[in-house]
Design a protein around this motif. Structure first.
Motif, short mmCIF file in Angstrom:
data_model
loop_
_atom_site.label_atom_id
_atom_site.label_comp_id
_atom_site.label_asym_id
_atom_site.label_seq_id
_atom_site.Cartn_x
_atom_site.Cartn_y
_atom_site.Cartn_z
N LYS B 25 67.85 42.13 57.40
CA LYS B 25 66.75 41.44 58.09
C LYS B 25 66.38 40.13 57.39
O LYS B 25 65.47 39.43 57.83
CB LYS B 25 65.53 42.37 58.16
CG LYS B 25 65.72 43.53 59.13
CD LYS B 25 65.51 43.05 60.56
CE LYS B 25 65.58 44.20 61.55
NZ LYS B 25 65.22 43.76 62.90
N VAL B 27 64.77 39.73 54.63
CA VAL B 27 63.41 39.79 54.09
C VAL B 27 63.48 39.63 52.56
O VAL B 27 64.23 40.34 51.90
CB VAL B 27 62.73 41.14 54.44
CG1 VAL B 27 61.36 41.25 53.79
CG2 VAL B 27 62.63 41.31 55.95
N HIS B 58 54.36 46.94 51.49
CA HIS B 58 54.26 45.72 52.32
C HIS B 58 52.79 45.31 52.40
O HIS B 58 51.98 46.05 52.95
CB HIS B 58 54.84 46.01 53.70
CG HIS B 58 54.93 44.78 54.58
ND1 HIS B 58 55.19 44.85 55.92
CD2 HIS B 58 54.80 43.46 54.28
CE1 HIS B 58 55.20 43.62 56.43
NE2 HIS B 58 54.97 42.77 55.46
N ILE B 73 61.12 48.78 58.73
CA ILE B 73 61.64 47.43 58.55
C ILE B 73 62.11 46.86 59.90
O ILE B 73 61.85 45.72 60.24
CB ILE B 73 62.79 47.43 57.51
CG1 ILE B 73 62.22 47.74 56.11
CG2 ILE B 73 63.55 46.10 57.51
CD1 ILE B 73 63.27 48.03 55.05
N TRP B 77 59.76 43.63 61.33
CA TRP B 77 60.37 42.30 61.40
C TRP B 77 61.30 42.24 62.62
O TRP B 77 62.52 42.09 62.47
CB TRP B 77 61.14 42.01 60.11
CG TRP B 77 60.25 41.75 58.93
CD1 TRP B 77 59.63 40.56 58.62
CD2 TRP B 77 59.86 42.67 57.90
NE1 TRP B 77 58.87 40.72 57.46
CE2 TRP B 77 59.00 41.99 56.99
CE3 TRP B 77 60.15 44.02 57.65
CZ2 TRP B 77 58.44 42.61 55.87
CZ3 TRP B 77 59.59 44.63 56.53
CH2 TRP B 77 58.74 43.93 55.66
N ASP B 79 61.82 40.05 64.79
CA ASP B 79 62.46 38.77 65.13
C ASP B 79 63.48 38.32 64.09
O ASP B 79 64.11 37.28 64.24
CB ASP B 79 61.38 37.69 65.30
CG ASP B 79 60.36 38.10 66.35
OD1 ASP B 79 60.76 38.77 67.33
OD2 ASP B 79 59.16 37.79 66.18
N ASN B 80 63.63 39.13 63.02
CA ASN B 80 64.60 38.77 61.97
C ASN B 80 65.99 39.32 62.31
O ASN B 80 66.41 40.33 61.77
CB ASN B 80 64.17 39.35 60.63
CG ASN B 80 62.95 38.69 60.06
OD1 ASN B 80 62.11 38.21 60.81
ND2 ASN B 80 62.85 38.63 58.75
#
Lengths: 220, 220
Positions: B25, B27, B58, B73, B77, B79-80
């Motif tokens: 992702k 991140v 987080h 996760i 996220w 849009d990752n």
């Protein structure tokens, strides 16, 4: 092949989760009571890995493992009433954590109350009560685990309520005394048709447990 | 309190899942290597129920249990990059089934190879290979478990690849011989940076296992 079938068992806390989730979502289904001593070909063929109830068969495709089935029902019928899982990712993770905790800790320690004798039985009982207290703390003063609405953790845990009498009788303790908030939560859940119509009489559950333990004892 | 922290361990197949998911992702996170013999206060305080790695923190809020973290996760996220879980409810249920199978069956039978001796060891080995064959059949001829894209089941299972050498050495068998498609899948996964940078050297894993077994043996 079309339609929804559930292969279940009246006393299985895992199978009862699926009855409740389907009722919450208003999904009509055909129910088959499995004989666990002589499992049907449909059950064995639909769940070749575990050969266990519950199995949900939707348009001919089997879904296995109760918590996975409940999430499937939530996702496959998104427009049938409120979602069981919360929307927020962190709350979803918390809900999954506690449902998983019911399987890993509460079921496991609870079973030790009647599968063991002596010290192991006492240890199982102590752990079971400790685990109940942990999940009671997660409930806190909320009406349901997710807040005001009945949801995923409630569906996952409430079927255990029809086994509470068995835990208490076999272990000689009172859940109401140890965990009063859990007792209140059970009453609150039982006001829902989806729950009260899915949970069998706790005395009938205990009778079937005694029969099971007797058979096991004779075999051994 | 802001940001992403991971409490992990270099050899834990469960913790490595989280390294891979965060890398997939894209991140950024702060990594803490936990000493499992002397767990940090942060670990014990963030995961009071199990006191185990991995824990993802987080913005100050802890998420526990590796499969729950990976799903978190994916949802936190969205849009990752591409989603790890498929979109279709039935495919999601299948993905959850096989990830859960890795935990319930593959990990459990695999551990018995080195935790047991004699018949129990042989039985663990037989079951481990049988379980590998079951998950190999689920992979089939697809490049990854979900199809053409690396996804949830791949993330959940690939960390076990750095333990394959230990299973093989302790159990005297070859995974490549027993399950050639799994071996090909491992090579395919290792072409991804997210995987190759997260998996330690299998020989180093085996050394640490031997050290662990030696300590346990001395204690007993």
């Amino acid at each position: 092949m079309e339609g929804v079938k559930l292969l279940g068992h009246w006393a299985s806390m895992f199978a009862i989760r699926v009855n409740i989730a389907l009722a919450e979502k208003g999904v009509e289904y055909e129910y088959t009571q499995e004989d666990l001593a002589e499992k049907s070909q449909l059950l064995v063929g639909s769940n070749p890995v575990y050969k266990k109830v519950p199995v949900l068969i939707h348009d001919g495709r089997p879904v296995c493992e109760s918590l996975i089935i409940v999430q499937y029902i939530d996702e496959a019928w998104p427009d049938n009433g409120p979602a069981l899982l919360p929307q927020d990712p962190y709350e979803r993770a918390q809900a999954r954590f506690w449902a998983d905790f019911v399987d890993k800790k509460i079921y496991e320690s609870g079973s030790r109350i009647w599968r063991s004798i002596g010290d192991a039985k006492e240890e199982g009982k102590k752990e079971f009560i400790d685990n109940l207290k942990l999940i009671e703390a997660a409930l806190g003063d909320k009406p349901f685990f997710g807040g005001d609405a009945f949801g995923y953790v409630d569906v996952s845990f409430i079927p255990f309520a029809c086994w509470f009498y068995s835990y208490e009788t076999e272990g000689s303790f009172s859940i109401e005394e140890a965990c009063p908030k859990i007792s209140e939560w059970v009453k609150r859940c039982m006001e829902r048709d989806s729950v009260s119509k899915s949970l069998p009489d706790p005395h009938k559950v205990h009778e079937s447990l005694q029969l099971f333990l007797k058979k096991r004892f004779v075999k051994e």
